[in-house]
Design a protein around this motif. Structure first.
Motif, PDB file in Angstrom:
ATOM      1  N   ALA A  18     -15.624 -51.673 -18.014  1.00 35.69           N
ATOM      2  CA  ALA A  18     -15.530 -52.427 -16.759  1.00 35.69           C
ATOM      3  C   ALA A  18     -16.793 -53.247 -16.533  1.00 35.69           C
ATOM      4  O   ALA A  18     -16.728 -54.416 -16.117  1.00 35.69           O
ATOM      5  N   GLY A  19     -17.960 -52.653 -16.793  1.00 35.60           N
ATOM      6  CA  GLY A  19     -19.204 -53.378 -16.611  1.00 35.60           C
ATOM      7  C   GLY A  19     -19.314 -54.594 -17.496  1.00 35.60           C
ATOM      8  O   GLY A  19     -19.763 -55.670 -17.055  1.00 35.60           O
TER       9      GLY A  19
ATOM     10  N   GLN B 115     -15.350 -61.035 -14.106  1.00 36.15           N
ATOM     11  CA  GLN B 115     -14.131 -60.541 -13.470  1.00 36.15           C
ATOM     12  C   GLN B 115     -14.440 -59.731 -12.210  1.00 36.15           C
ATOM     13  O   GLN B 115     -15.315 -58.864 -12.217  1.00 36.15           O
ATOM     14  N   PRO B 116     -13.728 -59.995 -11.111  1.00 36.40           N
ATOM     15  CA  PRO B 116     -13.893 -59.168  -9.905  1.00 36.40           C
ATOM     16  C   PRO B 116     -13.286 -57.795 -10.121  1.00 36.40           C
ATOM     17  O   PRO B 116     -12.356 -57.625 -10.937  1.00 36.40           O
ATOM     18  N   LEU B 117     -13.771 -56.815  -9.400  1.00 36.92           N
ATOM     19  CA  LEU B 117     -13.300 -55.448  -9.597  1.00 36.92           C
ATOM     20  C   LEU B 117     -11.813 -55.302  -9.321  1.00 36.92           C
ATOM     21  O   LEU B 117     -11.113 -54.558 -10.015  1.00 36.92           O
ATOM     22  N   LYS B 118     -11.303 -56.012  -8.308  1.00 34.86           N
ATOM     23  CA  LYS B 118      -9.876 -55.894  -8.012  1.00 34.86           C
ATOM     24  C   LYS B 118      -9.040 -56.443  -9.150  1.00 34.86           C
ATOM     25  O   LYS B 118      -7.898 -56.002  -9.364  1.00 34.86           O
TER      26      LYS B 118
ATOM     27  N   HIS C 119      -9.090 -47.146  -8.162  1.00 33.47           N
ATOM     28  CA  HIS C 119      -9.477 -47.918  -6.989  1.00 33.47           C
ATOM     29  C   HIS C 119     -10.725 -48.727  -7.350  1.00 33.47           C
ATOM     30  O   HIS C 119     -11.632 -48.229  -8.018  1.00 33.47           O
ATOM     31  N   PRO C 120     -10.797 -50.002  -6.929  1.00 28.55           N
ATOM     32  CA  PRO C 120     -11.987 -50.813  -7.247  1.00 28.55           C
ATOM     33  C   PRO C 120     -13.293 -50.161  -6.807  1.00 28.55           C
ATOM     34  O   PRO C 120     -14.313 -50.289  -7.497  1.00 28.55           O
TER      35      PRO C 120
END
Length: 367
Positions: free
Chosen positions: A223-224, A232-235, A301-302
């Protein structure tokens, strides 16, 4: 339906997890109620018994198509509105309810009907409603006024005497003007004074750290790097599906209108994650998400990723800004926007911020 539920529970990837879960008295009461019919095997029936066990069971039943899909955030938001306005004076509750239901709730229902994720809209709506209730309560208690008799001085005083979150009442004031509750007060949009960013050296160091370290769990490392490489945004990260990844030569991943390449050695990390995804105990390997959540068929969950990366010391917003600033210098902003799922306006804003205009890009290519 109940036979299907039994089959779903028995087909869990780790049966011992289901056995431990069923030891809870609350879970036993819930299953017993479904079995004897005292709890209807419907969304409405489950709504009458709120709790984590119910939501876990609901997710499992939806994942195995024993219940139709339903947006999880909309009903919670409806209950939240009632709880938020309960016990407030009429002068506060009435305009706040109108704002919450006719503006926010109606809009969120439209989002849910279109099949889109309502969580970001619900989160924003809660903040605006909360700040509106605070403002109206202060107006009523400190000055004996309502939104109809509110003055511009009241608004200016409220904004000046508190944190920046108070600017969230702006939408309420816009709606009040549109509905003729008060046509005289205004509040200008608030723009961020700073733009967090990493230096290029910091960004490269973080990519190297996340690719090579073994001190952090694999999903959070992936993700990082998705933030650091692709802005990229977390959502968006949590909604990445395994079907969005094609392990060819090279590996590609889809964020926007067309696939983008995944370079080595990051591609090897993604490959490893595809073969060792966590949280599949209740949904087996047919969970479609690259980052499965704890409920069957759900993604993480983000905030789960955000808090984990923040604990590591990585700034989500700073990393995303730096990645996008760099990408719009190397490629035309519209190309970056289409590839990464951003609007063209956002891409051009970053190009302007980084002085990476199309003319500069063309000049670099010619040289």
């Amino acid at each position: 339906m109940l036979i299907g539920l039994v089959d779903a529970l028995c087909s869990a990837k780790r049966p011992e997890s289901t056995i431990v879960w069923k030891r809870s008295p609350r879970v036993q009461a819930l299953l017993r109620g479904l079995g004897d019919g005292s709890i209807a095997a419907t969304h409405d029936g489950l709504d009458e018994h709120p709790g984590r066990a119910t939501e876990h069971l609901r997710a499992l039943m939806q994942h195995h198509e024993l219940l139709p899909p339903r947006d999880p955030w909309l009903p919670r938001f409806e209950h939240w509105i009632e709880d938020k306005l309960d016990g407030l004076p009429t002068e506060v509750a009435q305009p706040a309810r109108h704002f919450a239901t006719w503006h926010h709730l109606r809009r969120i229902r439209q989002i849910a009907d279109s099949g889109q994720d309502t969580q970001p809209a619900v989160r924003s709506a809660k903040q605006e409603i909360t700040e509106t209730v605070k403002f109206l309560s202060w107006l009523h208690e400190a000055h004996g006024r309502t939104i109809q008799t509110c003055t511009q001085h009241d608004v200016d005083q409220w904004i000046a005497a508190g944190p920046t979150t108070r600017h969230a009442i702006r939408t309420f004031l816009v709606v009040s003007k549109r509905t003729k509750l008060n046509t005289t007060v205004t509040l200008d949009p608030r723009y961020a004074q700073t733009c967090p960013a990493l230096t290029q050296d910091q960004r490269i160091a973080w990519i190297g750290e996340l690719v090579t370290t073994r001190s952090e769990a694999l999903p959070y490392r992936v993700a990082g790097v998705l933030i650091l490489l692709y802005a990229q945004p977390l959502k968006g990260i949590v909604r990445t599906r395994t079907a969005d990844i094609a392990d060819g030569d090279p590996m590609t991943i889809i964020f926007g209108r067309h696939p983008v390449d995944v370079p080595e050695p990051f591609a090897e990390l993604v490959r490893e994650l595809l073969h060792s995804r966590t949280n599949l105990r209740t949904s087996d390997d047919d969970n479609p998400w690259l980052f499965p959540g704890t409920h069957a068929g759900h993604h993480l969950h983000p905030d789960t990723i955000m808090h984990r990366l923040r604990h590591l010391g990585l700034s989500n917003l700073g990393a995303r800004n730096s990645a996008l600033d760099d990408l719009v210098v190397e490629c035309p902003p519209p190309v970056v926007a289409d590839a990464l799922g951003y609007s063209h306006q956002v891409a051009f804003n970053h190009a302007e911020h980084s002085a990476g205009t199309w003319a500069r890009y063309t000049g670099r290519r010619i040289r």
